[in-house]
Motif scaffolding. Sequence first.
Motif, PDB file in Angstrom:
ATOM      1  N   HIS A  41      16.247  64.709  57.505  1.00  0.00           N
ATOM      2  CA  HIS A  41      17.380  64.207  56.718  1.00  0.00           C
ATOM      3  C   HIS A  41      18.720  64.734  57.232  1.00  0.00           C
ATOM      4  CE1 HIS A  41      15.023  62.326  53.504  1.00  0.00           C
ATOM      5  NE2 HIS A  41      14.188  63.322  53.650  1.00  0.00           N
ATOM      6  N   GLY A  42      18.687  65.705  58.098  1.00  0.00           N
ATOM      7  CA  GLY A  42      19.935  66.267  58.584  1.00  0.00           C
ATOM      8  C   GLY A  42      20.675  66.986  57.473  1.00  0.00           C
ATOM      9  N   PHE A  90      23.953  75.076  52.993  1.00  0.00           N
ATOM     10  CA  PHE A  90      25.113  75.520  53.759  1.00  0.00           C
ATOM     11  C   PHE A  90      26.396  75.215  52.997  1.00  0.00           C
ATOM     12  CE2 PHE A  90      23.540  76.932  57.765  1.00  0.00           C
ATOM     13  CZ  PHE A  90      22.344  76.269  57.957  1.00  0.00           C
ATOM     14  N   PHE A 103      31.293  76.398  58.943  1.00  0.00           N
ATOM     15  CA  PHE A 103      30.127  76.584  58.097  1.00  0.00           C
ATOM     16  C   PHE A 103      29.812  78.050  57.855  1.00  0.00           C
ATOM     17  CE2 PHE A 103      28.211  72.415  57.452  1.00  0.00           C
ATOM     18  CZ  PHE A 103      29.012  71.651  58.281  1.00  0.00           C
ATOM     19  N   GLY A 104      29.214  78.293  56.696  1.00  0.00           N
ATOM     20  CA  GLY A 104      28.669  79.599  56.392  1.00  0.00           C
ATOM     21  C   GLY A 104      27.305  79.758  57.035  1.00  0.00           C
ATOM     22  N   PRO A 105      26.692  80.948  56.876  1.00  0.00           N
ATOM     23  CA  PRO A 105      25.423  81.251  57.546  1.00  0.00           C
ATOM     24  C   PRO A 105      24.203  80.610  56.897  1.00  0.00           C
ATOM     25  CG  PRO A 105      26.127  83.116  56.239  1.00  0.00           C
ATOM     26  CD  PRO A 105      27.227  82.116  56.169  1.00  0.00           C
TER      27      PRO A 105
ATOM     28  N   PHE B  34      33.474  64.450  66.110  1.00  0.00           N
ATOM     29  CA  PHE B  34      33.097  65.829  66.386  1.00  0.00           C
ATOM     30  C   PHE B  34      31.629  65.903  66.784  1.00  0.00           C
ATOM     31  CE2 PHE B  34      36.912  67.536  64.435  1.00  0.00           C
ATOM     32  CZ  PHE B  34      37.232  66.606  63.481  1.00  0.00           C
ATOM     33  N   TYR B  36      28.747  68.984  66.542  1.00  0.00           N
ATOM     34  CA  TYR B  36      28.416  70.322  66.084  1.00  0.00           C
ATOM     35  C   TYR B  36      27.079  70.733  66.711  1.00  0.00           C
ATOM     36  CZ  TYR B  36      31.997  70.522  62.451  1.00  0.00           C
ATOM     37  OH  TYR B  36      33.199  70.582  61.782  1.00  0.00           O
ATOM     38  N   GLN B  38      23.808  73.676  66.327  1.00  0.00           N
ATOM     39  CA  GLN B  38      23.177  74.694  65.490  1.00  0.00           C
ATOM     40  C   GLN B  38      22.022  75.314  66.263  1.00  0.00           C
ATOM     41  OE1 GLN B  38      21.056  73.292  62.013  1.00  0.00           O
ATOM     42  NE2 GLN B  38      21.456  75.165  60.880  1.00  0.00           N
ATOM     43  N   ARG B  41      18.119  78.799  63.437  1.00  0.00           N
ATOM     44  CA  ARG B  41      18.344  79.574  62.225  1.00  0.00           C
ATOM     45  C   ARG B  41      19.748  80.167  62.139  1.00  0.00           C
ATOM     46  NH1 ARG B  41      13.824  81.236  59.020  1.00  0.00           N
ATOM     47  NH2 ARG B  41      12.008  80.018  59.618  1.00  0.00           N
ATOM     48  N   GLN B  42      20.708  79.498  62.763  1.00  0.00           N
ATOM     49  CA  GLN B  42      22.091  79.959  62.672  1.00  0.00           C
ATOM     50  C   GLN B  42      22.949  78.914  61.983  1.00  0.00           C
ATOM     51  OE1 GLN B  42      23.783  81.519  66.277  1.00  0.00           O
ATOM     52  NE2 GLN B  42      21.831  82.394  66.942  1.00  0.00           N
ATOM     53  N   ARG B  43      24.201  79.251  61.789  1.00  0.00           N
ATOM     54  CA  ARG B  43      25.116  78.304  61.154  1.00  0.00           C
ATOM     55  C   ARG B  43      25.526  77.212  62.129  1.00  0.00           C
ATOM     56  NH1 ARG B  43      29.961  81.781  59.254  1.00  0.00           N
ATOM     57  NH2 ARG B  43      28.463  83.488  59.369  1.00  0.00           N
ATOM     58  N   LEU B  44      25.963  76.095  61.615  1.00  0.00           N
ATOM     59  CA  LEU B  44      26.519  75.063  62.475  1.00  0.00           C
ATOM     60  C   LEU B  44      27.855  75.543  63.041  1.00  0.00           C
ATOM     61  CD1 LEU B  44      24.696  73.346  60.358  1.00  0.00           C
ATOM     62  CD2 LEU B  44      26.044  71.427  61.217  1.00  0.00           C
ATOM     63  N   LEU B  46      31.246  74.251  65.486  1.00  0.00           N
ATOM     64  CA  LEU B  46      31.939  73.140  66.117  1.00  0.00           C
ATOM     65  C   LEU B  46      31.819  73.273  67.631  1.00  0.00           C
ATOM     66  CD1 LEU B  46      33.790  70.667  65.786  1.00  0.00           C
ATOM     67  CD2 LEU B  46      35.725  72.253  65.855  1.00  0.00           C
ATOM     68  N   TYR B  86      24.659  67.719  66.031  1.00  0.00           N
ATOM     69  CA  TYR B  86      25.072  66.731  65.040  1.00  0.00           C
ATOM     70  C   TYR B  86      26.398  66.096  65.445  1.00  0.00           C
ATOM     71  CZ  TYR B  86      21.716  68.836  61.773  1.00  0.00           C
ATOM     72  OH  TYR B  86      20.575  69.297  61.160  1.00  0.00           O
ATOM     73  N   PHE B 101      27.889  63.068  58.638  1.00  0.00           N
ATOM     74  CA  PHE B 101      27.085  63.621  59.723  1.00  0.00           C
ATOM     75  C   PHE B 101      25.932  62.684  60.054  1.00  0.00           C
ATOM     76  CE2 PHE B 101      28.592  67.926  60.449  1.00  0.00           C
ATOM     77  CZ  PHE B 101      29.371  68.163  59.335  1.00  0.00           C
ATOM     78  N   GLY B 102      25.607  62.614  61.351  1.00  0.00           N
ATOM     79  CA  GLY B 102      24.374  61.969  61.736  1.00  0.00           C
ATOM     80  C   GLY B 102      23.193  62.855  61.372  1.00  0.00           C
ATOM     81  N   LYS B 103      21.981  62.348  61.583  1.00  0.00           N
ATOM     82  CA  LYS B 103      20.792  63.107  61.193  1.00  0.00           C
ATOM     83  C   LYS B 103      20.406  64.163  62.214  1.00  0.00           C
ATOM     84  CE  LYS B 103      18.962  59.795  57.955  1.00  0.00           C
ATOM     85  NZ  LYS B 103      17.779  59.120  57.399  1.00  0.00           N
TER      86      LYS B 103
END
Lengths: 112, 111
Positions: A41-42, A90, A103-105, B34, B36, B38, B41-44, B46, B86, B101-103
Amino acid sequence: DAGITQSPRHKVTETGTPVTLRCHQTENHRYMYWYRQDPGHGLRLIHYSYGVKDTDKGEVSDGYSVSRSKTEDFLLTLESATSSQTSVYFCAISGTGAYEQYFGPGTRLTVT
Amino acid sequence: AQRVTQPEKLLSVFKGAPVELKCNYSYSGSPELFWYVQYSRQRLQLLLRHISRESIKGFTADLNKGETSFHLKKPFAQEEDSAMYYCALPPLSGGNNRLAFGKGNQVVVIP
């Protein structure tokens, strides 16, 4: 990383219990967002805020509520958690006049 | 209607091979797009914005208005490029700074 933190980072809770996730920013950005991320689902927008006390629904808002009483904090509440709300959540922020979000962690939530 | 399409969920490439991630969008006018990234297990983060026309970590993306695409490319993939990617763009009007956002594309670089 932009000054965004989320708490807790991990949580396991039982079905039917209330859960509140916190997003805190030190960037003084106007806009804040809550997303959930699920395989296949993203990213899906749950709720967002365009100022203190100004919030609106995203595409998957059922079962969630938010509050923003000050610029730096955006709270996401699951009133009665369900297993379908097991996900990674997030928080993101963006400033006025700029679309890019930071974004946050993330918070990994498991509802058993 | 989906406004950002990333058709391939999983892309496996060998180290040193070129990688291209497709992003197609629906938008009228000149969108701001844009990419992005990831890591596990980290944040997205840019990665690129088309307005700046920059190259980050060897990646580039060109906006093709005729094909309504903003594909992400890198000529020689590295193992550290394994990640989710993304594509995103703003709403058609107003929208309070939201991004669609795309999937996402999962990229696996094989050593």
